[in-house]
Design a protein around this motif. Sequence first.
Motif, PDB file in Angstrom:
ATOM      1  N   ASP A 288       1.023  -1.284   0.027  1.00 53.32           N
ATOM      2  CA  ASP A 288      -0.088   0.070  -0.063  1.00 53.32           C
ATOM      3  C   ASP A 288       0.793   1.258  -0.186  1.00 53.32           C
ATOM      4  O   ASP A 288       0.524   2.283  -0.724  1.00 53.32           O
ATOM      5  CB  ASP A 288      -0.852   0.230   1.276  1.00 53.32           C
ATOM      6  CG  ASP A 288      -1.837   1.057   1.330  1.00 53.32           C
ATOM      7  OD1 ASP A 288      -2.792   1.087   0.263  1.00 53.32           O
ATOM      8  OD2 ASP A 288      -1.823   1.985   2.223  1.00 53.32           O
ATOM      9  N   ASN A 289       2.053   1.172   0.783  1.00 55.45           N
ATOM     10  CA  ASN A 289       2.954   2.469   0.686  1.00 55.45           C
ATOM     11  C   ASN A 289       3.911   2.671  -0.458  1.00 55.45           C
ATOM     12  O   ASN A 289       4.079   3.629  -0.839  1.00 55.45           O
ATOM     13  CB  ASN A 289       3.875   2.132   1.832  1.00 55.45           C
ATOM     14  CG  ASN A 289       3.356   2.213   3.318  1.00 55.45           C
ATOM     15  OD1 ASN A 289       2.136   2.832   3.417  1.00 55.45           O
ATOM     16  ND2 ASN A 289       3.729   1.356   4.236  1.00 55.45           N
ATOM     17  N   SER A 354      -6.785   4.951  -3.856  1.00 55.08           N
ATOM     18  CA  SER A 354      -6.309   3.931  -2.607  1.00 55.08           C
ATOM     19  C   SER A 354      -7.222   2.408  -2.664  1.00 55.08           C
ATOM     20  O   SER A 354      -6.720   1.699  -2.436  1.00 55.08           O
ATOM     21  CB  SER A 354      -6.640   4.767  -1.372  1.00 55.08           C
ATOM     22  OG  SER A 354      -5.838   5.925  -1.234  1.00 55.08           O
ATOM     23  N   ALA A 355      -8.626   2.911  -3.000  1.00 57.83           N
ATOM     24  CA  ALA A 355      -9.497   1.730  -3.075  1.00 57.83           C
ATOM     25  C   ALA A 355      -9.326   0.892  -4.262  1.00 57.83           C
ATOM     26  O   ALA A 355      -9.133  -0.223  -4.203  1.00 57.83           O
ATOM     27  CB  ALA A 355     -10.873   2.170  -3.173  1.00 57.83           C
ATOM     28  N   LYS A 374     -16.315   0.103  -1.916  1.00 56.61           N
ATOM     29  CA  LYS A 374     -15.191   0.468  -0.899  1.00 56.61           C
ATOM     30  C   LYS A 374     -15.326   2.168  -0.358  1.00 56.61           C
ATOM     31  O   LYS A 374     -15.171   2.211   0.837  1.00 56.61           O
ATOM     32  CB  LYS A 374     -14.088   0.624  -1.912  1.00 56.61           C
ATOM     33  CG  LYS A 374     -13.425  -0.857  -2.271  1.00 56.61           C
ATOM     34  CD  LYS A 374     -12.777  -1.376  -1.079  1.00 56.61           C
ATOM     35  CE  LYS A 374     -12.027  -2.648  -1.112  1.00 56.61           C
ATOM     36  NZ  LYS A 374     -11.571  -3.391  -0.081  1.00 56.61           N
ATOM     37  N   LEU A 375     -16.093   3.053  -1.422  1.00 60.47           N
ATOM     38  CA  LEU A 375     -16.315   4.227  -1.039  1.00 60.47           C
ATOM     39  C   LEU A 375     -17.506   4.982  -0.447  1.00 60.47           C
ATOM     40  O   LEU A 375     -18.055   5.738  -0.195  1.00 60.47           O
ATOM     41  CB  LEU A 375     -15.860   5.075  -2.309  1.00 60.47           C
ATOM     42  CG  LEU A 375     -14.581   4.922  -2.925  1.00 60.47           C
ATOM     43  CD1 LEU A 375     -14.406   5.758  -4.192  1.00 60.47           C
ATOM     44  CD2 LEU A 375     -13.476   5.473  -1.926  1.00 60.47           C
ATOM     45  N   GLN A 376     -18.472   3.559  -0.660  1.00 59.60           N
ATOM     46  CA  GLN A 376     -19.898   3.865  -0.142  1.00 59.60           C
ATOM     47  C   GLN A 376     -20.570   4.887  -0.881  1.00 59.60           C
ATOM     48  O   GLN A 376     -21.326   6.018  -0.277  1.00 59.60           O
ATOM     49  CB  GLN A 376     -19.984   4.040   1.432  1.00 59.60           C
ATOM     50  CG  GLN A 376     -19.293   3.010   2.030  1.00 59.60           C
ATOM     51  CD  GLN A 376     -20.412   1.698   1.971  1.00 59.60           C
ATOM     52  OE1 GLN A 376     -21.705   2.051   2.203  1.00 59.60           O
ATOM     53  NE2 GLN A 376     -19.811   0.615   1.540  1.00 59.60           N
ATOM     54  N   ARG A 388     -11.564   7.512 -14.500  1.00 62.91           N
ATOM     55  CA  ARG A 388     -10.698   8.710 -13.979  1.00 62.91           C
ATOM     56  C   ARG A 388      -9.240   7.818 -13.051  1.00 62.91           C
ATOM     57  O   ARG A 388      -8.033   8.173 -13.670  1.00 62.91           O
ATOM     58  CB  ARG A 388     -10.820   9.502 -12.828  1.00 62.91           C
ATOM     59  CG  ARG A 388     -12.193  10.372 -13.641  1.00 62.91           C
ATOM     60  CD  ARG A 388     -12.352  11.718 -12.727  1.00 62.91           C
ATOM     61  NE  ARG A 388     -13.488  12.594 -13.258  1.00 62.91           N
ATOM     62  CZ  ARG A 388     -13.676  13.889 -12.925  1.00 62.91           C
ATOM     63  NH1 ARG A 388     -12.800  14.290 -11.832  1.00 62.91           N
ATOM     64  NH2 ARG A 388     -14.395  14.436 -13.541  1.00 62.91           N
ATOM     65  N   VAL A 389      -9.500   6.690 -12.460  1.00 59.72           N
ATOM     66  CA  VAL A 389      -8.574   6.012 -11.752  1.00 59.72           C
ATOM     67  C   VAL A 389      -7.778   5.395 -12.958  1.00 59.72           C
ATOM     68  O   VAL A 389      -6.619   5.441 -12.719  1.00 59.72           O
ATOM     69  CB  VAL A 389      -9.232   4.999 -10.812  1.00 59.72           C
ATOM     70  CG1 VAL A 389      -8.116   4.275 -10.464  1.00 59.72           C
ATOM     71  CG2 VAL A 389      -9.761   5.841  -9.633  1.00 59.72           C
ATOM     72  N   ILE A 390      -8.483   4.697 -13.753  1.00 60.94           N
ATOM     73  CA  ILE A 390      -7.710   4.007 -14.994  1.00 60.94           C
ATOM     74  C   ILE A 390      -6.811   4.989 -15.647  1.00 60.94           C
ATOM     75  O   ILE A 390      -5.502   4.575 -16.015  1.00 60.94           O
ATOM     76  CB  ILE A 390      -8.509   3.307 -15.727  1.00 60.94           C
ATOM     77  CG1 ILE A 390      -9.224   1.972 -14.983  1.00 60.94           C
ATOM     78  CG2 ILE A 390      -8.103   2.781 -17.194  1.00 60.94           C
ATOM     79  CD1 ILE A 390     -10.333   1.432 -15.544  1.00 60.94           C
TER      80      ILE A 390
END
Length: 398
Positions: A288-289, A354-355, A374-376, A388-390
């Motif tokens: 994750d880091n 992060s999700a 994950k983000l609800q 956007r993440v991709i």
Amino acid sequence: MSTYREDRRADRAAERAQDREDRRLELEAQREREAAQAEERRKDADAKRRQEQADKKAKQAERAAKKAAAAAKRAKLLRWLKANPATLFVAFVMVASIVPAILSQIGALTGASVAVPMAGLLAAMLEGGAWAITFMGKQAEDAGREPRKYRIGTWAVATVAAAVNFWHGLEAYADHPWVAFVLGASSLFAIYIWDLKTHGSHGKTKAQKQAEKARRAHVAARRKHHPEIVEQAVKLQAALPFGVLDDESAFAAAWRIHTGAEPGLSAELYATATTAVLSLGAAFELGDNVREELLETGFKAARLNPFAELTQTPTAQAGIGSNPPEPPAEKPRETGPRGRSEAELDTLLPDALSAAAELVAEGKQISATGLAKKLQIRREDALKLRDRVIEQRRLHVA
């Protein structure tokens, strides 16, 4: 005068009429009797005919039943012969062996000046005694008793009978001594055939032998790797009444006593498993880091893969790529108004990244459903964030 004659004529006419009437009535009665007799004879004849027909049918049915019973017996015998050819030939060989043995013994005894009746009784004693002990042993074995002493007695008596036949063969057929061996074997061969028939098919199968061998190996490995627990299991069995605790139950109880855990586990194994879980958690935390470095390394490894057609394409590496049709997602709990603005989506983008990294670490695709859970947030907003993440990930890799 004329009146008297008329009266007489009238009386005679009346008498003649009465006579005719009587004869008529008598004839009618006779005809009725004859008709009744004829009817009775007809009924008797009909009853006799029916009885004869019934007797004939009964005889036919009896003959058919006898034929059917005989056919059933023959069929049963044929089925038995087909199913037990070995038994048939064993019986034949036994008779062919026993009869010459008895005749040889009678000849040996009569040759020694023993009377024929006594010789017959003594020969029957030897051969019959061997078979009497044999059948007693079979009865004992069927009842679950030990047949060892019966089998020993059978072979001892049969050996004596064989010695008598062998000695007689040497004297009677001095020019052909091999006949003595045949005569001696005649007292043993029938016993041997019967023993094979009754005990030869009781041996263990190949699968049973393999299972027994595997069990012996298992017991040896258990004694090698867990000697203290095996010793404790033996002590437990010795402390309890015989048969109360079998080997597996005793070993399981001894294992629990020594380790406090179920068989196969121990405090050391629990500690090892806990350490592995902690190490895995640390690896996830490290991933994750340094998520971006791991993703970049994954993309480069995919480009350099010489067997790319057997694996994922570069665009599908690390969860990026075409998404399969997704089932309808459960309705997420909203945290904001329907249809977020572009500015709000930009604000949620770091959380979405992060999700997405968490989804990749879990071995899942970056999907709108996964981001929504994950983000609800609503799926409509998750679809926009997924794109956007991709895009962000592709730009970073490039």
